[in-house]
Design a protein around this motif. Structure first.
Motif, mmCIF file in Angstrom:
data_model
loop_
_atom_site.group_PDB
_atom_site.id
_atom_site.type_symbol
_atom_site.label_atom_id
_atom_site.label_comp_id
_atom_site.label_asym_id
_atom_site.label_seq_id
_atom_site.Cartn_x
_atom_site.Cartn_y
_atom_site.Cartn_z
ATOM 1 N N LYS A 62 -7.413 1.320 -6.110
ATOM 2 C CA LYS A 62 -6.617 0.401 -6.921
ATOM 3 C C LYS A 62 -6.473 1.010 -8.307
ATOM 4 O O LYS A 62 -7.460 1.300 -8.979
ATOM 5 N N THR A 105 -1.024 -3.382 -11.165
ATOM 6 C CA THR A 105 -1.993 -2.770 -10.251
ATOM 7 C C THR A 105 -1.243 -2.149 -9.079
ATOM 8 O O THR A 105 -0.250 -2.704 -8.596
ATOM 9 N N ILE A 106 -1.726 -1.005 -8.652
ATOM 10 C CA ILE A 106 -1.096 -0.257 -7.575
ATOM 11 C C ILE A 106 -2.167 0.102 -6.549
ATOM 12 O O ILE A 106 -3.238 0.599 -6.914
ATOM 13 N N GLN A 107 -1.895 -0.123 -5.285
ATOM 14 C CA GLN A 107 -2.815 0.229 -4.202
ATOM 15 C C GLN A 107 -2.306 1.494 -3.521
ATOM 16 O O GLN A 107 -1.101 1.613 -3.214
ATOM 17 N N THR A 108 -3.198 2.428 -3.283
ATOM 18 C CA THR A 108 -2.796 3.670 -2.617
ATOM 19 C C THR A 108 -3.920 4.214 -1.746
ATOM 20 O O THR A 108 -5.100 3.954 -1.989
ATOM 21 N N SER A 144 -9.445 2.787 0.090
ATOM 22 C CA SER A 144 -8.218 3.050 -0.651
ATOM 23 C C SER A 144 -8.558 2.956 -2.136
ATOM 24 O O SER A 144 -9.736 2.827 -2.506
ATOM 25 N N THR A 150 -4.856 0.736 -12.190
ATOM 26 C CA THR A 150 -4.378 -0.214 -13.199
ATOM 27 C C THR A 150 -3.640 0.554 -14.277
ATOM 28 O O THR A 150 -4.164 1.514 -14.844
ATOM 29 N N GLU A 206 -10.061 2.493 -9.259
ATOM 30 C CA GLU A 206 -11.228 1.890 -8.613
ATOM 31 C C GLU A 206 -11.126 2.096 -7.108
ATOM 32 O O GLU A 206 -10.073 1.845 -6.506
ATOM 33 N N LYS A 207 -12.202 2.553 -6.491
ATOM 34 C CA LYS A 207 -12.214 2.715 -5.043
ATOM 35 C C LYS A 207 -12.540 1.378 -4.401
ATOM 36 O O LYS A 207 -13.479 0.690 -4.804
ATOM 37 N N THR A 208 -11.760 1.002 -3.396
ATOM 38 C CA THR A 208 -11.948 -0.286 -2.737
ATOM 39 C C THR A 208 -12.779 -0.127 -1.471
ATOM 40 O O THR A 208 -13.030 0.985 -0.996
ATOM 41 N N MET A 268 0.844 -1.195 0.000
ATOM 42 C CA MET A 268 0.000 0.000 0.000
ATOM 43 C C MET A 268 0.878 1.245 0.000
ATOM 44 O O MET A 268 1.680 1.455 0.899
#
Length: 300
Positions: free
Chosen positions: A90, A98-101, A88, A92, A82-84, A1
């Motif tokens: 995701k 894929t990157i999580q932030t 947070s 693309t 995309e909101k998780t 993250m």
């Protein structure tokens, strides 16, 4: 993250990344390397950086960023956000990564369309410009043309009178001015030509004259034009980000949008000069740090 992903590597994006990185956040700056000012030979009116070449500005900016172990840079394109469920995001990339932030700063800038005049591209950035504050000094006291196909025409003409008394306005066959506005131009000794422009003449990017549909040719040694800005910004519809009537993203002073965790800075929030975009990026970075500190601080 990752704590912060900044999308866009111009002055706004680099400034946001610098402030957030210095705030001890892990920051990833993602940039396509397609700056709008690529045609510009010099940038102006940025204190301590006046007359610097845009590519040098970007190189020095990246060098500043990479002084910090908390900041990294990736040349890539983001396709989807995309909101998780964990509040947070995701991301693309075009390459499939894929990157999580936790937070995103949108600083992608804008794309512009020049007036529909044949060959204008070879003069744009050399002797025809769009911003009087950026390039008015360099064009001062010359015989200039304002090529304007939009309602911004009168506003820009008023500004240009500050730098030259020899100005014509050419609308390239478009009806831009009403009768009252035409009278204003006349009173201020600005000739209006509403015929289509057939040809721009010059050498090496330096404008020398303009040929109109009637066959009239007028000597000009430079000019300005109004451009159309594309406000079909990426991710706005995906995320439900609020925009104003002109299509630019709505933010507060600290770069907050209406979506928690999404910040915006630079020309994506409205046309601005280099130094203003950098300032907005700084405030967005500071906003991220302030919000993070507020959430982490224990209250009674």
């Amino acid at each position: 993250m990752i704590d912060v992903v900044v999308i866009g590597g111009g002055p706004a994006g680099m400034s946001a990344a610098l402030v957030a990185g210095r705030g001890r956040k892990q920051v990833l700056l993602i940039d396509e390397e397609k700056p709008r000012n690529a045609v510009t030979h010099e940038t102006h009116a940025f204190l301590t950086r006046d007359r610097i070449k845009p590519e040098d500005f970007r190189k020095e900016g990246r060098r500043d960023l990479l002084n910090y172990p908390t900041i990294s840079i990736k040349n890539e394109k983001i396709l989807f956000i995309e909101k998780t469920l964990e509040n947070s995001f995701k991301l693309t990339t075009e390459s499939g990564e894929t990157i999580q932030t936790k937070n995103i700063v949108l600083a992608t800038g804008v794309k512009e369309t020049l007036p529909d005049v044949k060959g204008i591209e070879q003069y744009y950035g050399n002797s025809i410009f769009s911003c009087p504050f950026c390039d008015g000094w360099e064009m001062k006291d010359r015989p200039l043309v304002l090529i304007a196909e939009s309602i911004q025409a009168l506003h820009v003409a008023k500004l240009l009178k500050n730098w030259t008394d020899d100005l014509i306005v050419a609308t390239n066959g478009n009806s831009v001015f009403n009768a009252e506005q035409k009278k204003v131009l006349e009173i201020n000794n600005i000739r209006l030509i509403e015929e289509r422009i057939v040809e721009l003449k010059g050498t090496g990017g330096e404008l020398q004259s303009i040929v109109f549909e009637s066959g009239e040719e007028i000597n000009r040694s430079g000019g300005f034009c109004t451009t159309m800005l594309d406000t079909n910004f990426p991710f706005v519809e995906q995320l439900g980000i609020e925009v104003n009537e002109a299509g630019f993203i709505v933010t507060d002073m600290m770069g907050h949008t209406n979506i928690k965790g999404i910040y915006a800075a630079g020309e994506i929030t409205g046309p601005s000069q280099l130094i203003v975009s950098a300032s907005q990026g700084h405030m967005a970075g500071a906003g991220i740090i302030a919000d993070s500190c507020e959430e982490a601080f224990q209250e009674i």
